[in-house]
Each structure stands twice: as C-alpha cells, then as structure tokens.
Design an enzyme around this catalytic site. Structure first.
Site, short mmCIF file in Angstrom:
data_model
loop_
_atom_site.label_atom_id
_atom_site.label_comp_id
_atom_site.label_asym_id
_atom_site.label_seq_id
_atom_site.Cartn_x
_atom_site.Cartn_y
_atom_site.Cartn_z
N HIS A 1 10.06 81.99 -54.64
CA HIS A 1 11.41 81.73 -54.29
C HIS A 1 12.29 83.01 -54.68
CE1 HIS A 1 13.15 81.23 -58.47
NE2 HIS A 1 11.60 81.17 -58.78
N CYS A 59 15.78 81.04 -65.95
CA CYS A 59 14.73 80.29 -66.76
C CYS A 59 15.05 79.94 -68.19
CB CYS A 59 13.47 80.84 -66.58
SG CYS A 59 13.23 81.29 -64.90
#
Length: 531
Positions: free
Chosen positions: A352, A475
């Site tokens: 991604h 993240c």
C-alpha cells in the site's frame, strides 16, 4: 494562555451531544460531521471523557455516546480537566528556581489571580449555557417580539482535498484495483491442482515475478505476507541472541525486537539521522556480543525520509558473520532497490506504500536462508508461511509493483516539487526547521518543525483546510506526543513535538503544493496554537 486543540474540540463535541440529547446515543462520526472535526481525534478525546464519567457509550448496531447527566450539571471546567487541558496563565512550578512557591517571580501573583478567575468562570459555565438558548450560545433565546421561525446556517462549501500523506499510504492505483476485481472472479484455491486452482496459482506467480523485479530479487525469494508488520516480526522472531537496531526504526521493528528476549543493542544515530557506521564497525569488531546476531535497520525512514547506508552496513555484517534484515517499506517504489547487490538476508516491503492494496506485503528471503515459520499449518509459500493466499490482494500487489517500477523514472519531477515546497516553507516561516535537510533523503518526503506550534494542532488545522499530512507514523495512530525518531536523533521537545510530515506521490502537482502553502501561510501567521 491559549487553549490547545484538545480542550476546544472536547467542549465542541460535548456541546454537540448536549444540544442533541433528545436523539439518544450519537455516533462520533455524526458529531465529527456536524462540527467539522477530525473523527480519529474525537475518538482519542472520548477515552478520557468516558473515563471521567462524563459520557457513556451505547451498545447496539449504531453505537454512539451520550451524556451521563443533564447538560446543566456538566461544567466546562470538568471537561477541560478530563482531557488534561491546562487553563492556568502561569507555568510556574514548585521546584523551578526561576519561579516557585518559595521564590515567586514578580508577576506570579498577577497570573495566578487571573488563573483563579478563569478557573472559577469555567466552573460556573455548564454545557446548558453553551447550547442553543444558553447565555453563551451562538443562537441565544430571542427577545419577545423577535421574528420567529427556524434559523438555518448557510451551507458550507465543500473543501477541496489535497492528499500529501503518501508515506502513510498511497491511493490505490486504478490498474491494481482492476486486477483485484478480476481476481475476485477466480474461484480456484491456488493450492489445488485442477484448472481453476492452476489459474489462481498463475496470478500469484505473475505477481511474485513483478514484486521480485521491483526489488531486484529472484521470484523464489519473495514470500507473501499480510504486510510489512508481519514481515518484520517474522524476521525478528528467529532465535537471535543479539539484535542490533536503532531508535529511529519503525515500531514494527522495535516492538518485536524488544519482545524477542534477545540482547538489544541500540546503534548510535547522528543529528543527521544516519547510523554511525564507524561506531557500528567497532561494536562488531569487538566481538562482545552473543551469537547468532542480526542487524535490523531501515533503508529509508518513514518520518524524515533519511536514507541509511545499508550497503556499507551489510558489508560490515557479512565481514563479522552477522545476519541483516532491512525494512524497505518506505523505499520500495521510490528508490531503486537491488536485493542481490545489497547482499542482505531479509527485506520487508508493503504494497500500500506504492499504490497496492492494504493488508498485503512480502518478506524477501535470500535463497538458502532458512527462517523458522511464524505461521504454521499448510504448505503455502514453499512451506514458509501457512494460510491460503489472499489472491485479490496479491494480484493488486503485483500490478502496483509493475507500475511503481515504471514510475521510478519520474522521481526527479517529485524531487523538484519537494524542493520547491521546502524553499517556500522557509520563506514563509524563517524559524521552520527541515529535518535532515543536508542528508540523503527520499525525494518525496519533507519533515518540517515549527517550534512553538504543536504538531497535532498543525495536522488538524491543515486537515480543516483540506490538506492531509501526518505527524509521525500513521501506524502509531492514537498516540499524541513527541516523535521517537526525532528524539533518537537528539532533538529536544521543541522540535520533536512540533514536526509534521509532508509526503508527495506520483499524482502530486503544482496545485497541491500551492494549496498546502496557502494553508501553511495562514496558520503560521496566527498566534501560538499552544503554549
């Protein structure tokens, strides 16, 4: 004193719940939409609000939050305290020699009195005073004889969105999406020997070849995973006695390294964000570490874009019989990678980051390097990673890898945009600091600090202006604080807590840069966003 984002947004959200109390539990997505607030930030704020007993969550399909008591019984001060908003006008402490309880500064009494008055005022104001009909409402009760009828706010013009957060994730490439949709119609299991299974297997092997070309590896060295976090965890879950790594690594490297039980040796990082190769050489030459050992470093940093001398580090590793793992997540598709020439043992990538789907990645494992499987069961991926392959995701991964390999030729155009952006930022805000400005960096990444303005506030203000950027790693969503990467580089809190990341992509254009700069100039020209 100026309230930070968390205090203002917490009061806005709570007032929204109070103003719609008759609707019952309200999803935060609805609150965010009505008040034009970032949903992810509201989700963070409602954790302490719930812990303080000011709101409660509702069970059921729609979920949502509601006040635990009438609006008239919820003071603004209670909301501020719940989210730890500081409303004092002085930061004087008990042990600061410049101004303490024992030796107050000359203006201590003034600011303390003002703080006390502010505290009393916020305690006296309730949510009922803020919502429609309250004395501090934007729509107070009309005087008798006023024209009746509902007053509707003018509709807001849609904000043009500018996406400058490619290091967090890149938009799915249209060709990758098409490949995924096509793969959804393939009914066979890739492990089956019949025609349907062979068709599915062919898709996976084509993708494997494409990913191998992107990183300069053999197809046999590509093992598909659920993403780079799994790949990093797998590489570091081996029975290592010593792991050499650094404080600038992504959490998906640092967390499994710390949990491994191996001795952890942190490599020295300079202010330029680069591993000190000479000191590493001395560490390895001393032999004062248990074996087997591995060095785990990134090819390019996710927050700053700074590129590490991986080839030089790999040469030291080979000379001292130490294995090496490289986190190449941010570099793949942006730098030319030659896994064979690097001569490292393992390397992780994620689809991604260069326009593939989320939830699929790969661990590149040099031929004849045997890793203990982390996921056991079936014989997939040559018995190295069990589980039926995610065919649509792998199909999209392969096509995105081909496109990213092709787009590397356009890297210079992105570098021109990035350099122009940085020049304009420094012109508009001379006190801005470009992190790693003199170091080799990814051509698409700018990490810029604006001392005196909190990164989280900058990100939210830019978001409200239609600009998507990040403060640190995506993240690490949900964490508010200074960047561990910048702290490892030796920056103090004035820089580490005020740095945002702007990352460009293949479709970024001059209009996107102009939109960012327009919003940036507006923000930096305002008073301090947080004291």
């Amino acid at each position: 004193m100026e309230l930070t984002t968390k205090g203002r947004y917490a009061v806005m959200a709570m007032a929204d719940l109070a103003g719609h109390a008759e609707d019952g539990a309200i999803p935060l997505s609805v609150v965010a939409d009505r008040q034009s607030l970032p949903l992810s930030y509201l989700e963070q704020l409602f954790v302490p609000l719930r812990r303080a007993g000011l709101v409660e969550s509702a069970r059921g399909r729609s979920g949502g939050y509601r006040l635990t008591q009438p609006a008239k019984d919820v003071s603004i001060a209670a909301i501020m305290e719940a989210v730890e908003e500081d409303t004092r006008f002085t930061r004087c402490s008990h042990n600061d020699p410049r101004c303490s309880v024992a030796t107050p500064c000359v203006t201590h009494g003034l600011w303390s009195a003002l703080s006390d008055s502010t505290g009393k005022f916020l305690t006296s104001v309730s949510l009922a005073d803020v919502i429609a009909g309250g004395k501090y409402s934007a729509n107070p009760v009309r005087a008798i004889g006023a024209v009746s009828g509902p007053v509707s706010a003018a509709p807001r013009a849609p904000v043009r969105r500018t996406y400058l957060d490619f290091n967090a994730t890149a938009p799915l490439r249209p060709e990758a999406k098409s490949a995924m949709v096509e793969a959804l119609d393939i009914i066979g299991n890739p492990s089956s020997v019949h025609s349907e299974g062979r068709r599915a297997r062919a898709v996976i092997e084509r993708a494997r070849e494409s990913v191998a070309r992107l990183v300069g590896a053999k197809p046999s060295e590509i093992v598909f995973t659920s993403g780079a976090s799994e790949a990093n965890a797998w590489a570091l879950s081996q029975p290592w006695a010593t792991i050499f790594t650094s404080g600038i690594e992504h959490d998906s490297v640092l967390a499994p390294a710390r949990a491994s039980g191996a001795a952890l040796v942190m490599l020295p990082i300079g202010r330029d964000g680069i591993v000190n190769v000479n000191e590493l050489a001395a560490m390895l030459a001393s032999g004062a570490f248990a074996r087997p050992a591995v060095i785990a470093v990134q090819l390019a940093n996710n927050e700053t874009g700074i590129i590490q001398p991986v080839a030089a580090i790999a040469e030291l590793a080979r000379a001292n019989d130490v294995k090496m793992h490289v986190d190449a997540v941010q570099a793949a598709g942006r730098l030319a990678i030659d896994f064979a020439a690097l001569d490292v043992d393992t390397l992780s990538i994620s689809a991604h980051k260069f326009g593939g789907p989320k939830g699929v990645g790969a661990l590149v494992i040099r031929d004849h390097v045997d890793l203990v499987p982390m996921i056991r069961g079936g014989g997939q991926e040559r018995r190295r990673r069990a589980g039926t392959e995610n065919l649509p995701a792998i199909a999209g991964f392969g096509v995105a890898a081909e496109a990213a390999h092709r787009d590397q030729e356009e890297a210079s155009a992105i570098a021109v945009l990035r350099d122009g952006l940085e020049t304009a930022i420094k012109h508009a805000s001379p006190n801005a600091v470009i992190i790693g400005e003199g170091a080799p960096r990814l051509q698409n990444t700018t990490a810029v600090a604006l001392p005196g303005k909190l990164a989280e506030t900058l990100v939210i203000r830019l978001d409200l202006a239609g600009i998507a950027v990040s403060a640190g790693s995506a993240c690490s969503s949900g964490k508010v604080g200074a960047s561990h990467v910048l702290e490892a580089m030796g920056f103090g809190p004035d820089i580490a807590a005020s740095t945002i990341r702007v990352s460009l992509g293949p479709m970024t254009n001059d209009d996107d840069i102009a939109a960012f700069l327009a919003a940036w100039k507006t923000i930096v020209g305002e008073p301090a966003l947080a004291a």
